[in-house]
Design an enzyme around this catalytic site. Structure first.
Site, PDB file in Angstrom:
ATOM      1  N   GLY A   1       0.824  -1.199   0.000  1.00 39.55           N
ATOM      2  CA  GLY A   1       0.000   0.000   0.000  1.00 39.55           C
ATOM      3  C   GLY A   1       0.855   1.245   0.000  1.00 39.55           C
ATOM      4  O   GLY A   1       1.985   1.248  -0.519  1.00 39.55           O
ATOM      5  N   SER A   2       0.327   2.280   0.615  1.00 43.87           N
ATOM      6  CA  SER A   2       1.001   3.576   0.542  1.00 43.87           C
ATOM      7  C   SER A   2       2.188   3.649   1.495  1.00 43.87           C
ATOM      8  O   SER A   2       2.231   2.969   2.533  1.00 43.87           O
ATOM      9  CB  SER A   2       0.014   4.696   0.891  1.00 43.87           C
ATOM     10  OG  SER A   2      -0.265   4.702   2.277  1.00 43.87           O
TER      11      SER A   2
ATOM     12  N   GLU B   1       5.594  -3.503   0.803  1.00 44.75           N
ATOM     13  CA  GLU B   1       5.713  -3.263  -0.644  1.00 44.75           C
ATOM     14  C   GLU B   1       4.955  -1.971  -0.908  1.00 44.75           C
ATOM     15  O   GLU B   1       3.738  -1.952  -0.903  1.00 44.75           O
ATOM     16  CB  GLU B   1       5.141  -4.446  -1.425  1.00 44.75           C
ATOM     17  CG  GLU B   1       5.611  -4.516  -2.852  1.00 44.75           C
ATOM     18  CD  GLU B   1       4.817  -3.596  -3.762  1.00 44.75           C
ATOM     19  OE1 GLU B   1       5.309  -2.456  -4.005  1.00 44.75           O
ATOM     20  OE2 GLU B   1       3.742  -3.968  -4.195  1.00 44.75           O
ATOM     21  N   LEU B   2       5.712  -0.898  -1.123  1.00 40.57           N
ATOM     22  CA  LEU B   2       5.120   0.434  -1.194  1.00 40.57           C
ATOM     23  C   LEU B   2       5.169   0.959  -2.632  1.00 40.57           C
ATOM     24  O   LEU B   2       5.370   0.201  -3.564  1.00 40.57           O
ATOM     25  CB  LEU B   2       5.855   1.355  -0.218  1.00 40.57           C
ATOM     26  CG  LEU B   2       5.968   0.782   1.214  1.00 40.57           C
ATOM     27  CD1 LEU B   2       6.764   1.701   2.107  1.00 40.57           C
ATOM     28  CD2 LEU B   2       4.597   0.496   1.810  1.00 40.57           C
TER      29      LEU B   2
ATOM     30  N   CYS C   1       1.911  -0.063  -8.839  1.00 37.77           N
ATOM     31  CA  CYS C   1       3.107   0.434  -8.138  1.00 37.77           C
ATOM     32  C   CYS C   1       4.272   0.690  -9.085  1.00 37.77           C
ATOM     33  O   CYS C   1       5.101   1.562  -8.832  1.00 37.77           O
ATOM     34  CB  CYS C   1       3.547  -0.569  -7.071  1.00 37.77           C
ATOM     35  SG  CYS C   1       2.318  -0.859  -5.794  1.00 37.77           S
TER      36      CYS C   1
ATOM     37  N   GLU D   1       4.364   9.608  -6.266  1.00 40.77           N
ATOM     38  CA  GLU D   1       3.684   8.543  -7.004  1.00 40.77           C
ATOM     39  C   GLU D   1       2.314   9.038  -7.430  1.00 40.77           C
ATOM     40  O   GLU D   1       1.470   9.344  -6.586  1.00 40.77           O
ATOM     41  CB  GLU D   1       3.535   7.296  -6.131  1.00 40.77           C
ATOM     42  CG  GLU D   1       2.871   6.142  -6.855  1.00 40.77           C
ATOM     43  CD  GLU D   1       2.677   4.930  -5.966  1.00 40.77           C
ATOM     44  OE1 GLU D   1       2.372   5.120  -4.778  1.00 40.77           O
ATOM     45  OE2 GLU D   1       2.819   3.800  -6.466  1.00 40.77           O
TER      46      GLU D   1
END
Length: 475
Positions: free
Chosen positions: A228-229, A248-249, A282, A376
């Protein structure tokens, strides 16, 4: 109206409260989704811990068979599962079918990996004064894993957490994204049919902000895995203490296009990488650095290819780009584009909006500190920037707090290897876009893009402890 329930200890459970799930594309109400309380989450964790006491003793063969059964069931229900994605995530059907194929492959990798978990022999007598001893290591499961997953790949990113966890005998409490619970809940049926013991998979739906503390701090939780963020990921990391965690960003994935690149061969690929699932990926291609000598040609061809994309209904097989996940995201990205335009950025194509969609947008004349460049975007926007030397391009790519995947197109081997060494990213993709990923490769970012690795083999390492066993051969 569909009413969903929680999946706890192999049974569906109703809740007092629920929230409406609406279609990102039409706005119609799809379901009333059960809203778990922290008490529900606590029960789910305790049930998962109890299930772990027996599941950890299953054989690798038995766990692999469960995962192979999941693969077979998903193949039979492929179209139905893709339609769930189209409804709740506005993922176009073609992209949804692609995600289901990848999810099947991920569970297949997990099934194969279940039989390949090994340790190593340690040469104990390599240490001075040590003899008559043998030593070896083995990987042992941790226990309860809390998995918190995002909306953009609600089948495959769930598989990246469930697959390796079950392959080694862990149990999981899954909290899916608020917008995409149906994709996870259907997996409860599938795992049940596949033979997973009750309690090994618990699914709690509801507010992440209300439930995440219990999910990451309960004493029985041994591992947290989150996609996520960055902002949420940092908060979770501060709370987990000595538990293992994988984050996992996001990223603002960049691509370098060198002058020797045959543009006609890469254009569709680049456009697809920038705008697939409305850029809500992502490793969506967000920044393209193009050598000055081919910059004008690249812009012309890229915008022409972009303008061929079809924006519309995710249930239409011709649709390339559909709605963003909610109208608030459209409002946000519209503001980012307007802010960039005021600072001199130019819209080459796109930047057309409805309440729920943003057309594929190409920006030029951007600056490094604009939000559409340095943050992002998670939207169908790409910026194209000229450069003069490869060193300059590499410095542009590295001028970021993010670093998941980066790519370079070049026919010059030494330049490719130079980029591989110098680009600050979790992966460097040579002669393809940074959006490339297969599900058995190590995957995870550097800098603010993540912590730890996914990819089945690598996730298994993160979801197990390494135990040393040694024996003295003589008393």
């Amino acid at each position: 109206m569909k009413e969903t329930q929680l999946w706890i200890n192999g049974r569906w459970e109703s809740t007092k409260e629920s929230t409406e799930l609406t279609s990102p594309y039409t706005g119609e109400i799809l379901a009333n989704v059960a809203k778990a309380t922290t008490t529900d989450v606590e029960r789910a964790i305790e049930g998962a811990h109890e299930a772990f006491q027996t599941f950890k003793n299953t054989t690798a063969y038995e766990r692999a068979e469960i995962l192979y059964n999941v693969v077979a069931i998903m193949r039979d229900r492929k179209q139905e599962l893709a339609e769930i994605l189209a409804l709740e995530a506005a993922k176009p059907l073609s992209a949804g079918l692609g995600e289901i194929d990848r999810t099947i492959a991920t569970y297949q990798f997990a099934a194969e990996a279940a039989k390949q978990v090994t340790g190593e022999t340690i040469p104990m007598d390599a240490a001075p004064g040590v003899s008559d001893r043998i030593g070896y290591t083995k990987r042992i499961p941790l226990g309860v894993v809390s998995a918190i997953t995002p909306f953009n790949f609600p089948f495959n990113l769930v598989a990246h957490k469930l697959g390796p966890a079950f392959a080694v005998g862990n149990t999981v409490v899954l909290k899916p994204a608020t917008q995409t619970p149906l994709s996870s809940l259907v997996m409860a049926e599938i795992f049940k049919e596949a033979g997973l013991p009750d309690g090994a998979l618990q699914i709690v739906t509801g507010s992440g902000s209300e439930l995440s503390d219990m999910l990451v701090t309960h004493p029985l939780v041994k591992k947290v895995t989150f996609t996520g963020s960055g902002a949420v990921g940092l908060k979770l990391k501060e709370k987990v203490g000595l538990r293992k965690i994988t984050l996992e960003l996001g990223s603002n994935a960049a691509l370098i296009v060198e002058p020797t690149t045959p543009l006609e061969k890469i254009m569709k690929r680049c456009v697809g990488g920038a705008f697939g699932f409305a850029g809500q990926v992502c490793i969506s291609l967000q920044r393209i650095y193009v050598h000055q000598s081919i910059y004008d040609t690249f812009i012309k061809r890229f915008t022409e290819e972009t303008n061929r994309l079809v924006v519309g209904d995710p249930m239409d097989e011709k649709t390339d780009v559909s709605a963003m996940i909610n109208p608030g995201e459209v409002t946000r990205i519209k503001a980012w584009i307007e802010e960039a335009k005021k600072e001199g950025a130019v819209v080459a194509t796109g930047a057309e909006f409805t309440e729920r969609t943003c057309s594929p947008t190409v920006m030029t004349n951007v600056k490094p500190d604009m939000k559409i460049v340095c943050e992002e975007t998670f939207a169908p926007i790409v910026s194209i920037v000229p450069y003069d030397t490869l060193d300059e391009a590499i410095s542009y790519v590295n001028d970021s707090q993010l670093g998941l995947n980066a790519g370079i197109y070049t026919n010059v081997l030494t330049d490719a290897m130079k980029a591989a060494e110098l680009l600050e990213a979790g992966a460097v993709i040579i002669n393809d876009i940074p959006t490339f990923r297969v599900d058995n490769m190590p995957y995870g970012g550097v800098k603010m893009s993540g912590y730890g690795k996914e990819g089945i083999k690598y996730a298994i390492e993160e979801m197990t402890d390494l135990k040393l066993i040694t024996m003295k051969l003589n008393f």
